[in-house]
Write a protein that holds these residues in place. Structure first.
Motif, PDB file in Angstrom:
ATOM      1  N   MET A 250      70.867  58.279  85.491  1.00 33.90           N
ATOM      2  CA  MET A 250      70.320  58.262  86.848  1.00 33.90           C
ATOM      3  C   MET A 250      68.819  58.012  86.744  1.00 33.90           C
ATOM      4  O   MET A 250      68.220  58.172  85.686  1.00 33.90           O
ATOM      5  CB  MET A 250      70.572  59.609  87.538  1.00 33.90           C
ATOM      6  CG  MET A 250      72.043  59.912  87.748  1.00 33.90           C
ATOM      7  SD  MET A 250      72.318  61.676  88.146  1.00 33.90           S
ATOM      8  CE  MET A 250      71.621  61.784  89.788  1.00 33.90           C
TER       9      MET A 250
ATOM     10  N   LEU B 253      62.427  73.486  85.417  1.00 34.58           N
ATOM     11  CA  LEU B 253      63.255  72.571  86.212  1.00 34.58           C
ATOM     12  C   LEU B 253      63.034  71.121  85.792  1.00 34.58           C
ATOM     13  O   LEU B 253      63.953  70.302  85.853  1.00 34.58           O
ATOM     14  CB  LEU B 253      62.883  72.664  87.697  1.00 34.58           C
ATOM     15  CG  LEU B 253      63.451  73.788  88.536  1.00 34.58           C
ATOM     16  CD1 LEU B 253      62.837  73.714  89.931  1.00 34.58           C
ATOM     17  CD2 LEU B 253      64.964  73.675  88.601  1.00 34.58           C
TER      18      LEU B 253
ATOM     19  N   VAL C 284      65.692  61.857  89.067  1.00 32.17           N
ATOM     20  CA  VAL C 284      66.486  62.896  89.724  1.00 32.17           C
ATOM     21  C   VAL C 284      65.571  63.915  90.394  1.00 32.17           C
ATOM     22  O   VAL C 284      64.584  64.355  89.807  1.00 32.17           O
ATOM     23  CB  VAL C 284      67.397  63.601  88.692  1.00 32.17           C
ATOM     24  CG1 VAL C 284      68.108  64.785  89.306  1.00 32.17           C
ATOM     25  CG2 VAL C 284      68.397  62.616  88.107  1.00 32.17           C
ATOM     26  N   GLY C 285      65.884  64.264  91.623  1.00 36.71           N
ATOM     27  CA  GLY C 285      65.157  65.308  92.341  1.00 36.71           C
ATOM     28  C   GLY C 285      66.090  66.448  92.689  1.00 36.71           C
ATOM     29  O   GLY C 285      67.284  66.413  92.375  1.00 36.71           O
ATOM     30  N   ILE C 286      65.515  67.451  93.346  1.00 40.96           N
ATOM     31  CA  ILE C 286      66.265  68.673  93.630  1.00 40.96           C
ATOM     32  C   ILE C 286      66.199  69.005  95.118  1.00 40.96           C
ATOM     33  O   ILE C 286      65.167  68.797  95.761  1.00 40.96           O
ATOM     34  CB  ILE C 286      65.674  69.841  92.814  1.00 40.96           C
ATOM     35  CG1 ILE C 286      66.146  69.737  91.365  1.00 40.96           C
ATOM     36  CG2 ILE C 286      66.052  71.192  93.400  1.00 40.96           C
ATOM     37  CD1 ILE C 286      65.808  70.915  90.535  1.00 40.96           C
ATOM     38  N   GLN C 287      67.321  69.479  95.619  1.00 43.91           N
ATOM     39  CA  GLN C 287      67.315  70.090  96.955  1.00 43.91           C
ATOM     40  C   GLN C 287      67.943  71.474  96.874  1.00 43.91           C
ATOM     41  O   GLN C 287      69.001  71.642  96.266  1.00 43.91           O
ATOM     42  CB  GLN C 287      68.105  69.237  97.946  1.00 43.91           C
ATOM     43  CG  GLN C 287      67.363  67.991  98.375  1.00 43.91           C
ATOM     44  CD  GLN C 287      68.064  67.275  99.512  1.00 43.91           C
ATOM     45  OE1 GLN C 287      69.260  67.446  99.713  1.00 43.91           O
ATOM     46  NE2 GLN C 287      67.313  66.483 100.261  1.00 43.91           N
ATOM     47  N   PHE C 288      67.294  72.431  97.500  1.00 38.78           N
ATOM     48  CA  PHE C 288      67.881  73.767  97.665  1.00 38.78           C
ATOM     49  C   PHE C 288      68.528  73.814  99.040  1.00 38.78           C
ATOM     50  O   PHE C 288      67.972  73.324 100.007  1.00 38.78           O
ATOM     51  CB  PHE C 288      66.811  74.861  97.578  1.00 38.78           C
ATOM     52  CG  PHE C 288      66.077  74.861  96.275  1.00 38.78           C
ATOM     53  CD1 PHE C 288      66.725  75.162  95.094  1.00 38.78           C
ATOM     54  CD2 PHE C 288      64.732  74.539  96.224  1.00 38.78           C
ATOM     55  CE1 PHE C 288      66.051  75.148  93.879  1.00 38.78           C
ATOM     56  CE2 PHE C 288      64.045  74.519  95.020  1.00 38.78           C
ATOM     57  CZ  PHE C 288      64.705  74.826  93.853  1.00 38.78           C
ATOM     58  N   ARG C 289      69.743  74.420  99.095  1.00 40.05           N
ATOM     59  CA  ARG C 289      70.393  74.490 100.396  1.00 40.05           C
ATOM     60  C   ARG C 289      71.401  75.637 100.426  1.00 40.05           C
ATOM     61  O   ARG C 289      71.889  76.082  99.430  1.00 40.05           O
ATOM     62  CB  ARG C 289      71.047  73.176 100.741  1.00 40.05           C
ATOM     63  CG  ARG C 289      71.896  72.588  99.627  1.00 40.05           C
ATOM     64  CD  ARG C 289      72.214  71.143  99.875  1.00 40.05           C
ATOM     65  NE  ARG C 289      72.869  70.985 101.137  1.00 40.05           N
ATOM     66  CZ  ARG C 289      72.931  69.866 101.851  1.00 40.05           C
ATOM     67  NH1 ARG C 289      72.350  68.809 101.416  1.00 40.05           N
ATOM     68  NH2 ARG C 289      73.569  69.799 102.983  1.00 40.05           N
TER      69      ARG C 289
ATOM     70  N   PRO D   1      62.136  69.546  82.742  1.00 40.36           N
ATOM     71  CA  PRO D   1      62.980  69.039  81.648  1.00 40.36           C
ATOM     72  C   PRO D   1      64.461  68.998  82.034  1.00 40.36           C
ATOM     73  O   PRO D   1      65.176  68.076  81.618  1.00 40.36           O
ATOM     74  CB  PRO D   1      62.720  70.036  80.502  1.00 40.36           C
ATOM     75  CG  PRO D   1      61.992  71.190  81.098  1.00 40.36           C
ATOM     76  CD  PRO D   1      61.303  70.688  82.321  1.00 40.36           C
ATOM     77  N   LEU D   2      64.924  69.938  82.858  1.00 43.09           N
ATOM     78  CA  LEU D   2      66.339  69.909  83.274  1.00 43.09           C
ATOM     79  C   LEU D   2      66.668  68.640  84.059  1.00 43.09           C
ATOM     80  O   LEU D   2      67.646  67.955  83.757  1.00 43.09           O
ATOM     81  CB  LEU D   2      66.681  71.151  84.105  1.00 43.09           C
ATOM     82  CG  LEU D   2      68.108  71.192  84.647  1.00 43.09           C
ATOM     83  CD1 LEU D   2      69.142  71.265  83.532  1.00 43.09           C
ATOM     84  CD2 LEU D   2      68.306  72.367  85.612  1.00 43.09           C
TER      85      LEU D   2
ATOM     86  N   PRO E 105      59.720  73.973  95.195  1.00 40.26           N
ATOM     87  CA  PRO E 105      59.466  75.400  95.039  1.00 40.26           C
ATOM     88  C   PRO E 105      57.968  75.638  94.805  1.00 40.26           C
ATOM     89  O   PRO E 105      57.354  74.916  94.026  1.00 40.26           O
ATOM     90  CB  PRO E 105      60.288  75.787  93.804  1.00 40.26           C
ATOM     91  CG  PRO E 105      60.505  74.518  93.049  1.00 40.26           C
ATOM     92  CD  PRO E 105      60.434  73.392  94.040  1.00 40.26           C
TER      93      PRO E 105
ATOM     94  N   ASN F  55      66.673  65.701  81.794  1.00 41.29           N
ATOM     95  CA  ASN F  55      67.901  65.655  80.993  1.00 41.29           C
ATOM     96  C   ASN F  55      69.074  65.142  81.822  1.00 41.29           C
ATOM     97  O   ASN F  55      69.892  64.353  81.339  1.00 41.29           O
ATOM     98  CB  ASN F  55      68.223  67.043  80.436  1.00 41.29           C
ATOM     99  CG  ASN F  55      67.331  67.402  79.255  1.00 41.29           C
ATOM    100  OD1 ASN F  55      67.012  66.551  78.424  1.00 41.29           O
ATOM    101  ND2 ASN F  55      66.913  68.669  79.170  1.00 41.29           N
ATOM    102  N   ILE F  56      69.148  65.594  83.055  1.00 38.88           N
ATOM    103  CA  ILE F  56      70.253  65.153  83.917  1.00 38.88           C
ATOM    104  C   ILE F  56      70.139  63.652  84.177  1.00 38.88           C
ATOM    105  O   ILE F  56      71.136  62.926  84.144  1.00 38.88           O
ATOM    106  CB  ILE F  56      70.296  65.999  85.201  1.00 38.88           C
ATOM    107  CG1 ILE F  56      70.894  67.365  84.836  1.00 38.88           C
ATOM    108  CG2 ILE F  56      71.103  65.313  86.298  1.00 38.88           C
ATOM    109  CD1 ILE F  56      70.871  68.379  85.923  1.00 38.88           C
TER     110      ILE F  56
ATOM    111  N   ASN G 166      73.143  61.264  82.614  1.00 34.77           N
ATOM    112  CA  ASN G 166      74.004  60.701  83.657  1.00 34.77           C
ATOM    113  C   ASN G 166      73.538  59.320  84.087  1.00 34.77           C
ATOM    114  O   ASN G 166      73.988  58.800  85.094  1.00 34.77           O
ATOM    115  CB  ASN G 166      74.067  61.651  84.861  1.00 34.77           C
ATOM    116  CG  ASN G 166      74.598  63.014  84.465  1.00 34.77           C
ATOM    117  OD1 ASN G 166      75.798  63.231  84.452  1.00 34.77           O
ATOM    118  ND2 ASN G 166      73.706  63.936  84.110  1.00 34.77           N
TER     119      ASN G 166
ATOM    120  N   ILE H  72      60.154  77.535  87.522  1.00 30.85           N
ATOM    121  CA  ILE H  72      59.860  76.276  88.216  1.00 30.85           C
ATOM    122  C   ILE H  72      59.549  75.172  87.212  1.00 30.85           C
ATOM    123  O   ILE H  72      60.056  74.061  87.316  1.00 30.85           O
ATOM    124  CB  ILE H  72      58.688  76.466  89.205  1.00 30.85           C
ATOM    125  CG1 ILE H  72      59.100  77.443  90.310  1.00 30.85           C
ATOM    126  CG2 ILE H  72      58.225  75.127  89.769  1.00 30.85           C
ATOM    127  CD1 ILE H  72      58.006  77.736  91.314  1.00 30.85           C
TER     128      ILE H  72
END
Lengths: 216, 216
Positions: free
Chosen positions: A208, A195, A211-216, A197-198, A156, A201-202, A206, A192
């Motif tokens: 993992m 995102l 962790v990264g993000i995809q918008f779709r 810290p989120l 973003p 945390n994930i 979990n 933005i």
């Protein structure tokens, strides 16, 4: 386009340099030029061993500002005020903030300054002619450095100057498989920056990694 | 597990009912029972025409609380205080908040109450025996209702009670292709709730429809 990285020998900055120097002309800044030069030597060797060409040189943070059209502030939030107080010449530069103000307690907490976000604080510290955008906030240092893996993430991007934002989005889209998304004006920067810290945390809760993000 | 939806005839609630009633026993609440019954008739017809079995009945919001083990508060943020002031019996219930406090100016803004998030406000309003989690915050009403399409999204879930959170994550994982991620304690709820104005901004500024999120 010539890109400067302020804080280019930090964890994030060094990873960015590895990816960006194969696509753009890069000036990598550090508080000490020696450190920047040493880091660039390592990056050049690493890329050479992979058969990749690159263009980068190690300079001071001030030279990274002066020598670039686009300046990335690859610094931790706590360094924003002290670092920017020593630098000048941002007029007419496009400036990219990947900075996230956060703290680690048991979990990661978004701790913005009174302005509402790191980017909104940075805007106050820069001359008004500088054109500031947020980008790259959620890409972890380890991901930047894992050169065998594509960066298949969404990025973003926000900012108040439409033309500067389009240029930044163009830069993002040329790096690995990153995909830029216009998130609106700089006022959305808290959305933005929080995102990061989120996703941390994930990753933590979990088990993992990165962790990264995809918008779709 | 029996799930109650408070606000089950609203835009989000109706869409949730369509998806959840094919997997769980559902009690769909509304301020007026007639409205809840009418909405359930439509849902039942829609699913029957698709050859899908379902289990749901229309009741008052209070009956949706009383008749369920897990209660979803499918209400807009501005209805949180007035709605919860008319309801009781949340002791020992698992409560799910998909509520996002936000306003639309030119762009979407995250506007949390002084507690820091809708969930933290709701926690204050519920009896202390209720076990509250955030979930489903970023799934748009249109996506819930587009029954021909799988919901291939990530759902961050937060809450302070580990067992309740695991139950909520189990519910999430049984719906279409939703994938639950433990995001930590309820204190991270601002990070989850502010995702929704972000994805709405990304939809607006990139001319996309119903943007969702995947963590990976």
């Amino acid at each position: 386009v010539k890109i400067g990285i302020v804080g280019g020998t930090g964890d994030i900055g060094e990873g960015m340099a590895m990816r960006l120097s194969t696509v753009f002309d890069l000036v990598v800044g550090s508080r000490e030029q020696d450190k920047a030069e040493a880091s660039c030597t390592i990056t050049r060797e690493t890329l050479k061993n992979r058969g990749q060409e690159c263009s980068l040189c190690g300079v001071t943070n001030q030279d990274a500002v002066d020598g670039a059209d686009v300046v990335i502030l690859a610094i931790p939030f706590r360094h924003v005020v002290p670092t920017l107080s020593t630098l000048h010449g941002f007029e007419d530069k496009i400036v990219i903030s990947p900075v996230n103000p956060m703290e680690k307690k048991d979990h990661f907490v978004f701790v913005p300054p009174p302005e509402g976000s790191a980017a909104l604080l940075i805007q106050k510290l820069l001359p008004k002619e500088a054109r500031l955008c947020c980008a790259f906030n959620t890409i972890a240092a380890n991901r930047w450095k894992a050169l065998d893996e594509e960066l298949a993430y969404s990025v973003p991007v926000c900012g108040d100057e439409e033309e500067a934002k389009q240029q930044v989005m163009g830069i993002v889209n040329r790096i690995s498989k990153l995909q830029a998304f216009n998130a609106g004006p700089l006022a959305v920067s808290p959305q933005i920056e929080s995102l990061t810290p989120l996703v941390l945390n994930i990753a933590r809760y979990n088990r993992m990694r990165d962790v990264g993000i995809q918008f779709r």
